[in-house]
Motif scaffolding. Structure first.
Motif, mmCIF file in Angstrom:
data_model
loop_
_atom_site.group_PDB
_atom_site.id
_atom_site.type_symbol
_atom_site.label_atom_id
_atom_site.label_comp_id
_atom_site.label_asym_id
_atom_site.label_seq_id
_atom_site.Cartn_x
_atom_site.Cartn_y
_atom_site.Cartn_z
ATOM 1 N N ALA A 107 5.957 -1.930 -52.022
ATOM 2 C CA ALA A 107 6.950 -2.941 -51.657
ATOM 3 C C ALA A 107 7.449 -3.540 -52.964
ATOM 4 O O ALA A 107 6.751 -4.343 -53.589
ATOM 5 N N PRO A 108 8.632 -3.126 -53.434
ATOM 6 C CA PRO A 108 9.131 -3.648 -54.709
ATOM 7 C C PRO A 108 9.473 -5.135 -54.607
ATOM 8 O O PRO A 108 9.645 -5.671 -53.510
ATOM 9 N N ASP A 109 9.571 -5.747 -55.763
ATOM 10 C CA ASP A 109 10.023 -7.133 -55.823
ATOM 11 C C ASP A 109 11.422 -7.212 -55.216
ATOM 12 O O ASP A 109 12.307 -6.437 -55.594
ATOM 13 N N PRO A 110 11.650 -8.115 -54.248
ATOM 14 C CA PRO A 110 12.960 -8.168 -53.584
ATOM 15 C C PRO A 110 14.141 -8.404 -54.537
ATOM 16 O O PRO A 110 15.196 -7.787 -54.372
ATOM 17 N N ALA A 111 13.969 -9.264 -55.536
ATOM 18 C CA ALA A 111 15.079 -9.526 -56.460
ATOM 19 C C ALA A 111 15.392 -8.289 -57.301
ATOM 20 O O ALA A 111 16.555 -7.949 -57.526
ATOM 21 N N ALA A 126 19.335 1.646 -42.578
ATOM 22 C CA ALA A 126 18.025 1.921 -43.170
ATOM 23 C C ALA A 126 17.602 0.752 -44.063
ATOM 24 O O ALA A 126 18.445 -0.021 -44.531
ATOM 25 N N PRO A 127 16.306 0.606 -44.317
ATOM 26 C CA PRO A 127 15.851 -0.446 -45.229
ATOM 27 C C PRO A 127 16.525 -0.321 -46.602
ATOM 28 O O PRO A 127 16.886 0.784 -47.028
ATOM 29 N N LEU A 128 16.672 -1.455 -47.279
ATOM 30 C CA LEU A 128 17.354 -1.485 -48.568
ATOM 31 C C LEU A 128 16.706 -0.530 -49.568
ATOM 32 O O LEU A 128 17.400 0.148 -50.326
#
Length: 195
Positions: A140-144, A177-179
């Protein structure tokens, strides 16, 4: 791309944890990057972290002048200690507002600091996905950082000769799809890739 300073620290810590979990027997395994085994991907991450750290500092020289495809990257014996250290230095260098201004160089290419920051965010997010997929680790990458990487990849999607440069041809991904999947597709990778 972003006009604001992006803290790369959360993403570099995620990447360091992923690298820490890589076992010695996984180093020769395949990755979504054609012709790169896990050890080569980790070597690439080490090299790009040094290059973009120096690019942020505007410390131009051999580290920033060398194109990434000059040699097949590999790991030295101390990589497990070296990679997290260099990732920390990378994040710290990009916390300086001056890193995001003026011109710099990475991979032998002169570019604005803000563009270099977007490139390194993309590299950290997408290669984090590569490493996680290659080793079967959750990711799960950093959202920013993911938002920045997606914006950068979206802007690069229509570049001519995509298949001959940093990215392969765009892999179509559903709009809903998810980002992360959409960013991976824009990078020329199949979000469903498995070893």
């Amino acid at each position: 791309m972003t006009d604001a300073i992006l803290d790369l620290g959360p993403q570099t810590r995620i990447l360091a944890r992923l690298a820490e979990s890589v076992t010695d027997d996984q180093l020769s395994g395949p990755t979504p990057c054609p012709d790169l085994a896990v050890r080569n991907l980790l070597g690439h991450l080490l090299g790009l972290s040094v290059a973009f750290r120096d690019a942020a500092r505007k410390d131009l020289g051999t580290n920033t002048d060398t194109p990434p495809n000059t040699v097949l990257p590999d790991l030295g014996p101390g990589w497990r200690e070296e990679l997290p250290k260099v990732l920390d230095e990378l994040a710290d260098a990009w916390r300086d507002p001056a890193a995001w201004t003026g011109m710099t160089r990475a991979g032998g290419v002169d570019l604005p600091g803000a563009v270099a920051g977007a490139v390194v965010a993309d590299e950290l997010v997408i290669h984090g996905w590569d490493l996680a997929r290659a080793t079967g680790s959750p990711y799960a990458p950093d959202p920013a950082a993911l938002t920045s990487a997606h914006g950068f990849l979206l802007a690069a999607a229509d570049e001519p000769n995509r298949g001959n440069g940093l990215f392969g041809p765009v892999v179509p991904v559903p709009a809903e799809a998810p980002l992360l999947d959409r960013a991976v597709g824009l990078s020329g990778r199949d979000p469903g890739w498995r070893p």
